[in-house]
Design a protein around this motif. Structure first.
Motif, PDB file in Angstrom:
ATOM      1  N   THR A  38      40.483  42.456  48.964  1.00 56.17           N
ATOM      2  CA  THR A  38      40.908  41.054  48.833  1.00 56.17           C
ATOM      3  C   THR A  38      41.099  40.661  47.373  1.00 56.17           C
ATOM      4  OG1 THR A  38      38.641  40.200  48.873  1.00 56.17           O
ATOM      5  CG2 THR A  38      39.783  40.376  50.991  1.00 56.17           C
ATOM      6  N   GLY A  39      40.398  41.352  46.460  1.00 56.13           N
ATOM      7  CA  GLY A  39      40.604  41.082  45.032  1.00 56.13           C
ATOM      8  C   GLY A  39      42.043  41.365  44.635  1.00 56.13           C
ATOM      9  N   ALA A  40      42.643  42.384  45.249  1.00 54.20           N
ATOM     10  CA  ALA A  40      44.037  42.723  44.937  1.00 54.20           C
ATOM     11  C   ALA A  40      44.966  41.581  45.346  1.00 54.20           C
ATOM     12  CB  ALA A  40      44.429  44.015  45.653  1.00 54.20           C
ATOM     13  N   ARG A  94      46.463  45.629  37.982  1.00 55.80           N
ATOM     14  CA  ARG A  94      45.187  46.074  37.366  1.00 55.80           C
ATOM     15  C   ARG A  94      45.236  46.001  35.843  1.00 55.80           C
ATOM     16  NH1 ARG A  94      42.561  46.302  42.074  1.00 55.80           N
ATOM     17  NH2 ARG A  94      43.989  47.163  43.588  1.00 55.80           N
ATOM     18  N   ALA A 106      41.885  32.623  41.034  1.00 60.21           N
ATOM     19  CA  ALA A 106      40.878  32.817  42.091  1.00 60.21           C
ATOM     20  C   ALA A 106      39.913  31.628  42.207  1.00 60.21           C
ATOM     21  CB  ALA A 106      40.095  34.107  41.842  1.00 60.21           C
ATOM     22  N   ARG A 137      34.427  38.876  47.288  1.00 59.71           N
ATOM     23  CA  ARG A 137      33.311  38.082  46.777  1.00 59.71           C
ATOM     24  C   ARG A 137      32.732  37.166  47.847  1.00 59.71           C
ATOM     25  NH1 ARG A 137      34.978  40.838  43.233  1.00 59.71           N
ATOM     26  NH2 ARG A 137      35.018  40.504  40.999  1.00 59.71           N
ATOM     27  N   ASP A 191      33.926  33.349  38.415  1.00 58.29           N
ATOM     28  CA  ASP A 191      34.082  33.508  39.868  1.00 58.29           C
ATOM     29  C   ASP A 191      32.879  32.937  40.626  1.00 58.29           C
ATOM     30  OD1 ASP A 191      36.521  34.762  39.504  1.00 58.29           O
ATOM     31  OD2 ASP A 191      35.655  36.766  39.454  1.00 58.29           O
ATOM     32  N   SER A 195      32.221  31.245  44.535  1.00 58.86           N
ATOM     33  CA  SER A 195      31.651  32.128  45.567  1.00 58.86           C
ATOM     34  C   SER A 195      30.240  32.503  45.155  1.00 58.86           C
ATOM     35  CB  SER A 195      32.439  33.435  45.714  1.00 58.86           C
ATOM     36  OG  SER A 195      33.797  33.226  45.791  1.00 58.86           O
TER      37      SER A 195
END
Ligand code: DC
Length: 233
Positions: A38-40, A94, A106, A137, A191, A195
């Motif tokens: 999900t980070g991608a 990346r 995010a 996260r 972040d 979260s």
């Protein structure tokens, strides 16, 4: 989440450098399951906004752009491609440029609503197919709180910094560690405002990988998944 519960859903959260991407991919590959990074998705959203020259502090404009993001997430753990508008962005997302700005996207709450909705769609679809290992996260707490296996993967700050330094700079000497510090610690601090991934929620199993090798951590996660399957959940 009303679909029949016939394939295992595994949710894994953790901070930067906890090893969750590598470990999730390996576990998914070994167990013949799909894999979702999900980070991608947040990285692809950031890349899309940067490419279009959108001011990342303009939360309304960023949210609108992300609602229109033509994102296709690959879920094969052997080759989890990320495509935006047909363009393969799996490498460019990346880059240090994207890693530095991704938290701005995010931490946008409208962006999170949109990407969480898409994440749930992918996870729900996988219930009817191979099952999935989804990592991020907020997967154990918000995206898939009813997952069959929920794991918080943690590691000491030193271990996480050293891993990311080796990944990005190929070394973990003091200058590589200093160069990695912002990416790991500042980003996690940002972040953390949206979260909670430093302490396990109820029903979430914590695995500390600080003193474990990659293989030992994979085995620990796989063991939990197999035990859950045996217990018939
Ligand atoms: O895990 P990563 O470094 O690829 O994550 C990229 C960014 O997205 C990072 O800032 C954390 C954020 N993220 C998030 O807020 N929620 C998720 N479920 C996954 C990642």
């Amino acid at each position: 989440m009303s679909a029949p519960r016939n394939h295992t859903i595994v949710a894994i959260d953790g901070p930067s450098g906890s090893g969750k991407s590598t470990i999730s991919r390996r576990v998914a590959a070994q167990l013949g399951m799909a894999y979702l990074d999900t980070g991608a998705m947040y990285r692809a959203a950031a890349w899309w906004c940067v490419r279009d020259g959108i001011d990342l502090t303009d939360t309304g404009a960023v949210a609108q752009a992300v609602r229109e993001l033509p994102l296709v997430m690959g879920t094969d753990p052997a080759d989890p491609g990320v495509a935006v508008g047909g363009e393969d962005v799996s490498v460019v997302i990346r880059s240090t440029e994207i890693s530095t700005v991704v938290s701005a996207v995010a931490t946008n709450l409208e962006v999170r609503d949109e990407l969480r909705r898409r994440q749930r769609e992918i996870i729900d679809a996988s219930r009817r197919e191979s099952g999935i290992v989804a990592e991020g996260r907020d997967i154990t707490t918000v995206v898939a709180p009813d997952a069959d296996v929920r794991i918080l993967l943690v590691a000491s700050e030193e271990a996480r910094l050293a891993r990311r330094a080796r990944e990005i700079h190929g070394a973990d000497d003091s200058s590589a560690l200093a160069a990695t510090r912002d990416q790991v610690l500042r980003r996690d601090a940002d972040d953390s405002t949206v979260s909670s991934f430093h302490r396990a929620a109820d029903g979430v199993v914590t695995i500390d990988s600080s003193e474990l090798t990659l293989e030992e951590t994979v085995d620990a996660v796989r063991g939990l998944v197999e035990a859950t399957r045996r217990s018939g959940r």
